[in-house]
Scaffold this motif. Structure first.
Motif, PDB file in Angstrom:
ATOM      1  N   VAL A 184      -3.952   7.912   4.445  1.00  0.00           N
ATOM      2  CA  VAL A 184      -4.841   7.152   3.559  1.00  0.00           C
ATOM      3  C   VAL A 184      -3.972   6.222   2.721  1.00  0.00           C
ATOM      4  N   PHE A 185      -4.039   4.925   3.023  1.00  0.00           N
ATOM      5  CA  PHE A 185      -3.254   3.944   2.277  1.00  0.00           C
ATOM      6  C   PHE A 185      -4.123   3.322   1.189  1.00  0.00           C
ATOM      7  N   GLU A 186      -3.549   3.203  -0.020  1.00  0.00           N
ATOM      8  CA  GLU A 186      -4.276   2.637  -1.153  1.00  0.00           C
ATOM      9  C   GLU A 186      -3.500   1.448  -1.719  1.00  0.00           C
ATOM     10  N   LEU A 195      -8.502  -5.587   1.100  1.00  0.00           N
ATOM     11  CA  LEU A 195      -8.522  -4.196   1.531  1.00  0.00           C
ATOM     12  C   LEU A 195      -7.942  -3.341   0.412  1.00  0.00           C
ATOM     13  N   VAL A 196      -8.734  -2.399  -0.117  1.00  0.00           N
ATOM     14  CA  VAL A 196      -8.252  -1.584  -1.234  1.00  0.00           C
ATOM     15  C   VAL A 196      -7.922  -0.159  -0.813  1.00  0.00           C
ATOM     16  N   ARG A 197      -8.546   0.330   0.260  1.00  0.00           N
ATOM     17  CA  ARG A 197      -8.217   1.662   0.778  1.00  0.00           C
ATOM     18  C   ARG A 197      -8.467   1.675   2.280  1.00  0.00           C
ATOM     19  N   TYR A 198      -7.594   2.392   2.997  1.00  0.00           N
ATOM     20  CA  TYR A 198      -7.732   2.500   4.446  1.00  0.00           C
ATOM     21  C   TYR A 198      -7.429   3.929   4.872  1.00  0.00           C
ATOM     22  N   TYR A 243       0.854  -1.197   0.000  1.00  0.00           N
ATOM     23  CA  TYR A 243       0.000   0.000   0.000  1.00  0.00           C
ATOM     24  C   TYR A 243       0.881   1.234   0.000  1.00  0.00           C
ATOM     25  N   ASP A 244       0.277   2.358  -0.453  1.00  0.00           N
ATOM     26  CA  ASP A 244       1.050   3.588  -0.559  1.00  0.00           C
ATOM     27  C   ASP A 244       0.244   4.762  -0.020  1.00  0.00           C
ATOM     28  N   ASP A 245       0.941   5.673   0.672  1.00  0.00           N
ATOM     29  CA  ASP A 245       0.401   6.950   1.116  1.00  0.00           C
ATOM     30  C   ASP A 245       1.472   7.993   0.843  1.00  0.00           C
ATOM     31  N   GLN A 246       1.082   9.259   0.740  1.00  0.00           N
ATOM     32  CA  GLN A 246       2.055  10.305   0.452  1.00  0.00           C
ATOM     33  C   GLN A 246       3.150  10.374   1.503  1.00  0.00           C
ATOM     34  N   LYS A 247       2.843   9.955   2.737  1.00  0.00           N
ATOM     35  CA  LYS A 247       3.819  10.051   3.821  1.00  0.00           C
ATOM     36  C   LYS A 247       4.636   8.774   4.009  1.00  0.00           C
TER      37      LYS A 247
END
Length: 232
Positions: free
Chosen positions: A225-227, A216-219, A42-46
């Motif tokens: 917000v991890f996608e 799980l596709v988004r959290y 998963y990826d988030d900006q942070k």
């Protein structure tokens, strides 16, 4: 440092205080939708995250790995649990950050959990009595995949908060299934169930694919917000 660790902690935990919701100890698991091994980044900006499921000697191992480069924080958690009920047996967590490393092990035996934490200037051991029907909060992202999803469904259960910056505690959790929505993430476009999770006065959101695997596709935990990037 505590602010940084609190941010990482909030990746999967709702709150360290139980708030006004009552404790309702019951099983909410419906059906295990995955087959091990499975890895999902998963990826988030942070930062980035990874969820992993493995089989180990009659148990399932549910792993979470989070990396926050700007804060130089790495957080790794493993929950070993019964493969059918997800009742936890052992939790191991390591946070590695600018002020050093913190290691934690939580060991469940019957209706008791012992949490041992070691850090640079701290060694602590705590015991907590838990209800027969319980889940560890570090397995929540996996547990929520196992639910039956219906519009406006509401479920309650008891989480055991282990391996945090506080003493172990019991948390009431309320799950509300809101609706199916179209969600676009780096891994593609999904029809997904939106789940809202409330505990301690805080609400988080998770979207699970409306398919057999319930990935799980988004959290969205309110801070990050991890996608989903892919599944293998």
């Amino acid at each position: 440092m505590r602010r940084i660790l609190a941010l990482v902690l909030s990746l999967v935990l709702l709150s360290a205080c139980s708030g006004s919701d009552e404790l309702v100890a019951q099983d909410v698991l419906s059906q295990i939708p995955w087959s091990a091994p499975e890895t999902a980044p998963y990826d988030d900006q942070k930062g980035t995250g990874e969820l992993r499921i493995e089989s180990r000697e009659g148990a399932v191992v549910l792993s979470q790995n989070f990396d926050i480069p700007d804060q130089k924080i790495k957080d790794t958690v493993q929950v070993e649990a019964d493969p059918q009920s997800l009742r936890p047996t052992i939790v191991q967590r390591t946070i590695d950050g600018p002020e050093g490393k913190r290691d934690c092990t939580a060991t469940y035996v019957a209706t008791n959990v012992t949490v041992e934490q070691q850090a640079k200037d701290e060694n602590r051991r705590d015991d907590l009595t838990v209800p027969a029907q319980h889940y560890d909060s570090w397995s929540d992202l996996f547990l929520w995949r196992t639910l039956k999803f219906f519009d406006d469904e509401e479920l309650k259960y008891v989480d055991v908060l282990t391996c945090s910056l506080t003493k172990p505690d019991l948390l009431p959790v309320v799950l509300e299934v809101k609706s199916k929505e179209e969600v676009t993430v780096p891994a593609g476009k999904f029809q997904a169930w939106r789940l809202e999770i409330r505990s301690g006065g805080r609400t988080q959101k998770a979207w699970y694919a409306d398919d057999a695997k319930r990935t799980l596709v988004r959290y969205d935990n309110g801070d990050l917000v991890f996608e989903l990037e892919s599944v293998s």
